[in-house]
Scaffold this motif. Structure first.
Motif, mmCIF file in Angstrom:
data_model
loop_
_atom_site.group_PDB
_atom_site.id
_atom_site.type_symbol
_atom_site.label_atom_id
_atom_site.label_comp_id
_atom_site.label_asym_id
_atom_site.label_seq_id
_atom_site.Cartn_x
_atom_site.Cartn_y
_atom_site.Cartn_z
ATOM 1 N N ASP A 246 45.001 37.765 46.805
ATOM 2 C CA ASP A 246 46.094 38.310 45.992
ATOM 3 C C ASP A 246 47.438 38.212 46.708
ATOM 4 O O ASP A 246 48.498 38.267 46.070
ATOM 5 N N MET A 247 47.405 38.087 48.028
ATOM 6 C CA MET A 247 48.653 37.967 48.803
ATOM 7 C C MET A 247 49.143 36.521 48.874
ATOM 8 O O MET A 247 50.107 36.220 49.577
ATOM 9 N N LYS A 248 48.430 35.657 48.170
ATOM 10 C CA LYS A 248 48.807 34.248 48.024
ATOM 11 C C LYS A 248 49.022 33.520 49.361
ATOM 12 O O LYS A 248 50.115 33.029 49.670
ATOM 13 N N PRO A 249 47.967 33.430 50.166
ATOM 14 C CA PRO A 249 48.091 32.706 51.443
ATOM 15 C C PRO A 249 48.422 31.234 51.253
ATOM 16 O O PRO A 249 48.967 30.601 52.163
ATOM 17 N N GLU A 250 48.129 30.696 50.048
ATOM 18 C CA GLU A 250 48.402 29.277 49.794
ATOM 19 C C GLU A 250 49.887 28.933 49.886
ATOM 20 O O GLU A 250 50.259 27.779 50.118
ATOM 21 N N ARG A 251 50.768 29.937 49.735
ATOM 22 C CA ARG A 251 52.213 29.661 49.836
ATOM 23 C C ARG A 251 52.601 29.282 51.254
ATOM 24 O O ARG A 251 53.673 28.709 51.499
ATOM 25 N N PHE A 252 51.721 29.602 52.198
ATOM 26 C CA PHE A 252 51.932 29.193 53.590
ATOM 27 C C PHE A 252 50.992 28.045 53.981
ATOM 28 O O PHE A 252 50.862 27.723 55.156
ATOM 29 N N GLY A 253 50.339 27.483 52.967
ATOM 30 C CA GLY A 253 49.400 26.396 53.249
ATOM 31 C C GLY A 253 48.126 26.868 53.918
ATOM 32 O O GLY A 253 47.455 26.103 54.610
ATOM 33 N N ILE A 254 47.780 28.162 53.709
ATOM 34 C CA ILE A 254 46.605 28.752 54.352
ATOM 35 C C ILE A 254 45.428 28.782 53.376
ATOM 36 O O ILE A 254 45.563 29.234 52.237
ATOM 37 N N THR A 255 44.277 28.317 53.849
ATOM 38 C CA THR A 255 43.050 28.321 53.056
ATOM 39 C C THR A 255 42.097 29.386 53.579
ATOM 40 O O THR A 255 41.917 29.518 54.797
ATOM 41 N N LEU A 256 41.491 30.142 52.679
ATOM 42 C CA LEU A 256 40.507 31.153 53.074
ATOM 43 C C LEU A 256 39.140 30.502 53.262
ATOM 44 O O LEU A 256 38.754 29.609 52.516
ATOM 45 N N ALA A 257 38.402 30.976 54.263
ATOM 46 C CA ALA A 257 37.055 30.463 54.527
ATOM 47 C C ALA A 257 36.115 31.663 54.675
ATOM 48 O O ALA A 257 35.944 32.186 55.783
ATOM 49 N N PRO A 258 35.538 32.128 53.576
ATOM 50 C CA PRO A 258 34.661 33.303 53.654
ATOM 51 C C PRO A 258 33.249 32.939 54.096
ATOM 52 O O PRO A 258 32.770 31.824 53.853
ATOM 53 N N GLY A 259 32.591 33.881 54.758
ATOM 54 C CA GLY A 259 31.160 33.721 54.981
ATOM 55 C C GLY A 259 30.445 34.145 53.710
ATOM 56 O O GLY A 259 30.994 34.881 52.886
ATOM 57 N N GLY A 260 29.216 33.682 53.524
ATOM 58 C CA GLY A 260 28.460 34.073 52.343
ATOM 59 C C GLY A 260 28.223 35.569 52.321
ATOM 60 O O GLY A 260 28.182 36.225 53.366
ATOM 61 N N ASN A 261 28.044 36.097 51.131
ATOM 62 C CA ASN A 261 27.845 37.534 50.989
ATOM 63 C C ASN A 261 26.833 37.765 49.877
ATOM 64 O O ASN A 261 26.243 36.806 49.347
#
Length: 399
Positions: A246-261
């Motif tokens: 929701d904080m839109k990390p993509e605006r900084f070119g950041i990709t999230l990499a979650p572990g499985g849950n």
């Protein structure tokens, strides 16, 4: 003549008494203690573990709930995720309840506290689902076996999904699981040749609900670093994935990499199609007879597919069943001999206990969140199964 006849009768009576005593002993219940954090932050994980364990025993015994002719009795104890209580519960299981073997527990902190108890009572403890490396590392003893994956296996699997180069930051929980996970992930990056540079580590309390400040610190560090810019999340329980997104990390070119849950958490990730990560189990990935039964039967009973920790519970049941069947005994030394190097079947496929540290060597899965999801639980797409041979887990127990 009469004396000889009386002697034979006495011998026959003694033989019959011995046979009866032996049969009576053999028929005693086979007691298995299952310790889990059924109340507290990891309650959902614990309940899944118990469900999977019972379903595993049911499947493997053909519904009879017997192993080697002995009726199986499962003694379930709740350690509430507290190390002191975990220690007490295991001592109670081995001492008062006379459990033949134990399985547990959910929290890594509690599991570490339980390890010396198994050594004190000289009884086998199968660790499921706690993941801290220390369990089969520096805190290990010869009575400890683990069916769950460890932090290094998580780290190696996660690292294998990351492209070479770039920059990576971590957000993790500030306790054994999180810190162990970050250390393992950092070590794994070099092992698999990902060569991403770690630029920041952020730790937050387990009960954190507001990630604004933590996320801002991460974004400030990552935003000017070489691409790809990855924020890897190592979190048990309710994942901060949505709040970070929701904080839109993509605006900084950041990709999230979650572990499985677990499924109830991952189903909230539907809007992040294409996001990739690694996972221990997802019901639609393994293709084998056990998993086919497991998925069908779990759907029938619970109107949902089996989950991450349900599969882990089943794997622990398979280890117990296979070990006792192979040893033809619950004698600890015979069990250890049978279990070192032992291969056993699980919903994921085959696992085997490495002889040196008793860690279950197993495959993991590289996933991508699906764009087109057909139903509530149609969440992940398989990129590839990561075989155990691609996960070079180092020995850390100095055996």
């Amino acid at each position: 003549m009469q004396a000889r006849k009386n002697f034979k009768l006495v011998c026959l009576a003694l033989a019959m008494t011995g046979a009866f005593s032996s049969a009576s002993s053999f028929a005693q219940d086979l007691k298995i203690a299952l310790i889990a954090g059924k109340t507290g932050a990891l309650e959902a994980y614990a309940k899944e573990t118990e469900t999977g364990f019972m379903m595993g025993l049911e499947y493997l015994t053909g519904g009879k709930m017997e192993i080697n002719g002995r009726k199986v009795k499962v003694i379930v104890k709740d350690d509430q995720g507290k190390p002191d209580l975990g220690r007490t519960m295991l001592a109670e299981a081995f001492g008062d309840d006379k459990a033949d073997i134990a399985v547990g527990t959910t929290s890594s902190g509690s599991a570490v506290a339980m390890l010396p108890v198994a050594e004190e009572y000289k009884k086998v403890l199968i660790v499921e689902p706690a993941v801290a490396d220390a369990i089969t590392g520096e805190k290990w003893n010869r009575y400890i076996f683990r069916t769950s994956r460890n932090s290094t296996q998580d780290g190696l699997a996660g690292a294998s999904t990351i492209k070479a180069g770039g920059s990576i930051a971590f957000l993790a929980q500030d306790y054994a699981f999180g810190r162990d996970g970050v250390k393992a992930a950092k070590d794994a990056l070099g092992t698999v040749g990902a060569k991403a540079k770690v630029v920041h580590e952020e730790y937050a309390a387990q009960n954190t609900t507001d990630f604004t400040a933590a996320a801002q610190r991460i974004f400030d560090v990552l935003k000017d670093k070489p691409e790809p810019r990855i924020l890897q999340i190592i979190w048990s329980g309710a994942s901060p994935m949505n709040k970070l997104a929701d904080m839109k990390p993509e605006r900084f070119g950041i990709t999230l990499a979650p572990g499985g849950n677990i499924l109830p958490i991952m189903k909230n990730w539907k809007t992040y199609a294409g996001t990739q990560g690694a996972i221990y189990y997802y019901y639609d990935f393994p293709k084998n007879k056990i998993n086919d039964w497991f998925v069908a039967e779990h759907n029938k009973r619970y109107k949902a597919p089996p989950d991450f920790f349900t599969a882990g519970g089943f794997a622990a049941a398979s280890a117990v069943y296979t070990a006792i069947s192979k040893a033809k005994s619950t004698d600890t030394e015979k069990l250890i001999t049978a279990m070192e190097g032992m291969e056993f079947d699980t919903p994921k496929g085959k696992m085997n206990f490495r002889k040196e540290d008793h860690q279950a060597m197993q495959s993991m899965y590289h996933f991508k969140i699906k764009k087109d999801q057909k139903n509530e639980w149609d969440l992940l797409e398989l990129v590839r199964e990561i075989p155990a041979s691609d996960l070079p887990v180092p020995l850390k127990n100095k055996r």
